[in-house]
Every structure is written in C-alpha cells, then in structure tokens.
Design a protein around this motif. Structure first.
Motif, PDB file in Angstrom:
ATOM      1  N   ASP A 175       5.464 -35.283  66.084  1.00 39.38           N
ATOM      2  CA  ASP A 175       6.922 -35.469  66.076  1.00 39.38           C
ATOM      3  C   ASP A 175       7.687 -34.216  65.666  1.00 39.38           C
ATOM      4  OD1 ASP A 175       6.452 -38.029  66.850  1.00 39.38           O
ATOM      5  OD2 ASP A 175       7.281 -38.991  65.081  1.00 39.38           O
ATOM      6  N   MET A 176       7.104 -33.041  65.827  1.00 37.95           N
ATOM      7  CA  MET A 176       7.849 -31.830  65.479  1.00 37.95           C
ATOM      8  C   MET A 176       8.862 -31.470  66.564  1.00 37.95           C
ATOM      9  SD  MET A 176       5.381 -29.379  63.300  1.00 37.95           S
ATOM     10  CE  MET A 176       6.761 -28.857  62.272  1.00 37.95           C
ATOM     11  N   ALA A 177       8.798 -32.126  67.694  1.00 41.40           N
ATOM     12  CA  ALA A 177       9.824 -32.018  68.728  1.00 41.40           C
ATOM     13  C   ALA A 177      10.320 -33.419  69.037  1.00 41.40           C
ATOM     14  CB  ALA A 177       9.265 -31.362  69.990  1.00 41.40           C
ATOM     15  N   GLY A 178      11.631 -33.583  69.086  1.00 39.40           N
ATOM     16  CA  GLY A 178      12.196 -34.865  69.462  1.00 39.40           C
ATOM     17  C   GLY A 178      12.176 -35.902  68.360  1.00 39.40           C
ATOM     18  N   ASN A 179      12.553 -37.102  68.717  1.00 42.76           N
ATOM     19  CA  ASN A 179      12.668 -38.260  67.842  1.00 42.76           C
ATOM     20  C   ASN A 179      13.869 -38.098  66.918  1.00 42.76           C
ATOM     21  OD1 ASN A 179      12.040 -40.831  67.100  1.00 42.76           O
ATOM     22  ND2 ASN A 179      10.120 -40.344  66.066  1.00 42.76           N
ATOM     23  N   ALA A 180      13.737 -37.302  65.845  1.00 39.99           N
ATOM     24  CA  ALA A 180      14.866 -37.052  64.953  1.00 39.99           C
ATOM     25  C   ALA A 180      14.808 -35.616  64.468  1.00 39.99           C
ATOM     26  CB  ALA A 180      14.838 -38.017  63.765  1.00 39.99           C
ATOM     27  N   ASP A 181      15.968 -34.964  64.411  1.00 45.48           N
ATOM     28  CA  ASP A 181      16.039 -33.620  63.841  1.00 45.48           C
ATOM     29  C   ASP A 181      15.436 -33.620  62.448  1.00 45.48           C
ATOM     30  OD1 ASP A 181      17.319 -31.699  65.549  1.00 45.48           O
ATOM     31  OD2 ASP A 181      19.171 -32.836  65.348  1.00 45.48           O
ATOM     32  N   GLU A 182      14.758 -32.525  62.090  1.00 46.55           N
ATOM     33  CA  GLU A 182      14.107 -32.437  60.782  1.00 46.55           C
ATOM     34  C   GLU A 182      14.843 -31.459  59.885  1.00 46.55           C
ATOM     35  OE1 GLU A 182       9.888 -31.996  60.923  1.00 46.55           O
ATOM     36  OE2 GLU A 182       9.672 -33.574  62.432  1.00 46.55           O
ATOM     37  N   LEU A 183      15.192 -31.935  58.715  1.00 45.29           N
ATOM     38  CA  LEU A 183      15.854 -31.093  57.728  1.00 45.29           C
ATOM     39  C   LEU A 183      14.899 -30.049  57.167  1.00 45.29           C
ATOM     40  CD1 LEU A 183      17.902 -33.624  55.580  1.00 45.29           C
ATOM     41  CD2 LEU A 183      18.832 -31.603  56.732  1.00 45.29           C
ATOM     42  N   THR A 184      15.399 -28.851  56.970  1.00 43.47           N
ATOM     43  CA  THR A 184      14.668 -27.850  56.203  1.00 43.47           C
ATOM     44  C   THR A 184      15.491 -27.514  54.959  1.00 43.47           C
ATOM     45  OG1 THR A 184      15.662 -25.823  57.121  1.00 43.47           O
ATOM     46  CG2 THR A 184      13.861 -26.856  58.385  1.00 43.47           C
ATOM     47  N   SER A 185      14.877 -26.803  54.034  1.00 49.17           N
ATOM     48  CA  SER A 185      15.598 -26.392  52.828  1.00 49.17           C
ATOM     49  C   SER A 185      16.413 -25.132  53.050  1.00 49.17           C
ATOM     50  CB  SER A 185      14.604 -26.158  51.682  1.00 49.17           C
ATOM     51  OG  SER A 185      13.711 -25.099  52.002  1.00 49.17           O
TER      52      SER A 185
END
Length: 245
Positions: A175-185
């Motif tokens: 899931d590193m592409a698509g589904n939901a944007d991933e927050l970073t610090s």
C-alpha cells in the motif's frame, strides 16, 4: 482485540529496512517526461519541480510497518490513547485520525510501548519504497493498472490494507502507492538547489507535512516514489504507517 494483542500485531508487522543510500527526488529530464506523458494532461509544472534536484541521502536502518494502521487497530487502542478514527471505513481499511491526532497517537504509543513510535521521514519513506535502485514506483519502473488503488483502478474509496500484493515495494511493504496518502514527519521545504520558481512555502496546503504515495482519488502520478505533496483537503484519507525505534 485487547491492547496488548494489538501492540504485538503492530510489532510483528514491522519490516527491517537496512541502512543504505537512496536517491531522493527527480532530475529535470524526468519532470519533463512526466509533463509530456499523454495521460498527464492538466499537471502543472510547479507540482513536479518540487522534486528537483535528485540527490543521494544516507539513511540509517529503521523498522517500519508493512501496512498502515487499520481502523480496527486504532479503535482497539482508543481506550488507552483516547484517539479514534474520524473517517468511515471498514475495520481493515487504513485509519484516518487527522494530522495532530496522528502525532498524539504516536506519543501515546511511545508511552505504552516504552519505545519511540513515530512517522517516517520523507527520506525513510522513499528508502522503504525504492530500496537500492532508482525505480519509479514501489514495484518497479513501469506503471501498471491494478497494482494499486488509484488511477483507473481506483475503487472509489479506501480498500482493506494489503489487498495489492503485486504493488509491494523494494522491501516488501504494501500500500505504498494508492489507497490513502501517507503522512510523513517531514515538513515541506524546497530541496537544496531547487529551481528558482519552487516556492519556499505551500500556503494552499492544509498542513506543512509532506505526504507520499497518493490516495484512491488520485492519478497515477502520485504513486511515483518521488512525488511529494501536501494535504489537499480537510478530511482526506491520511494513512498512518509507523516507524518504531
């Protein structure tokens, strides 16, 4: 599921990413090629110039979640953390709690586990997605529909985590592409040596945090490892992929 079991499951799902160097960002040739791609009509040059220049970064070893936290996991932890999902979704979908609550959740989990629980930096995220090569997407160089929940393969909403094994990253993350944007610090700032037209700040964004990977509502461009962007709208899905030191 009780809190101890949830924490144990989160620990079991961690992936060891070895120390190494990773290329972060794009060169101008890549940006120009993307802007000229037939399926990328409407893309503004400024959206991609933020990726320039490509530079190599040394990243120490770290442990990161194979998948984002799920709605069920966040709900099961709520008795201890007082933080609950704010967006509807199935129990095995990625949980969204909002930016400030995500940071508070990391603090609460750090207290519960006695370890530092945090979001990945942008550089760590790219290292986990790209590995030791220069792949464009987490799975390789070529865009292929059906490897992620976005673009023409979008389901129109979030999907259960881990449902796209063919989209696994260099180190086996899903899931590193698509589904939901991933927050970073990482907070947005131009890379050193960026073109003059790249802004110092992005006043349009709803948070200074860089997000990665794109969500179900996005085009395939946001699935690229180097795409960096802010939060487009209040309430959009924001997945939580933890790093535990």
């Amino acid at each position: 599921m009780d809190v101890a079991s949830v924490l144990a499951r989160i620990e079991d799902d961690l992936v060891e990413v070895p120390a190494g160097q990773v290329a972060v960002g794009s060169d101008l040739d890549t940006v120009h090629a993307e802007l000229a791609a037939p399926d990328m009509g409407g893309i503004e040059p400024g959206w991609l110039l933020k990726e320039v220049p490509r530079h190599v970064v040394s990243v120490p070893a770290f442990r990161i979640g194979k998948v984002p936290l799920t709605v069920a996991q966040v709900r099961d932890l709520a008795e201890e953390t007082a933080i609950r999902p704010v967006r509807a979704g199935g129990p095995d979908h990625p949980a969204t709690v909002g930016v400030e609550q995500t940071l508070a959740l990391c603090e609460a989990l750090s207290e519960l586990t006695g370890r530092t629980v945090r979001l990945p930096t942008e550089e760590e995220w790219v290292r986990a997605a790209r590995g030791d090569d220069l792949r464009t997407y987490p799975w390789g160089d070529q865009w292929e529909e059906g490897r992620a929940n976005l673009g023409r393969s979008s389901r129109g909403d979030t999907s259960p985590v881990g449902q796209y094994p063919s989209g696994r990253s260099a180190f086996g993350l899903l899931d590193m592409a698509g589904n939901a944007d991933e927050l970073t610090s990482t907070h947005y700032a131009p890379f050193a040596g960026a073109p003059r037209e790249v802004p110092e700040r992005e006043d349009w964004a709803h948070s200074p945090h860089i997000t990665k990977g794109g969500g179900f509502m996005h085009a395939r461009d946001l699935a690229r490892c180097d795409r960096r962007h802010g939060i487009y709208s209040v309430g959009e899905p924001l997945a939580i992929r933890l790093v535990i030191d």
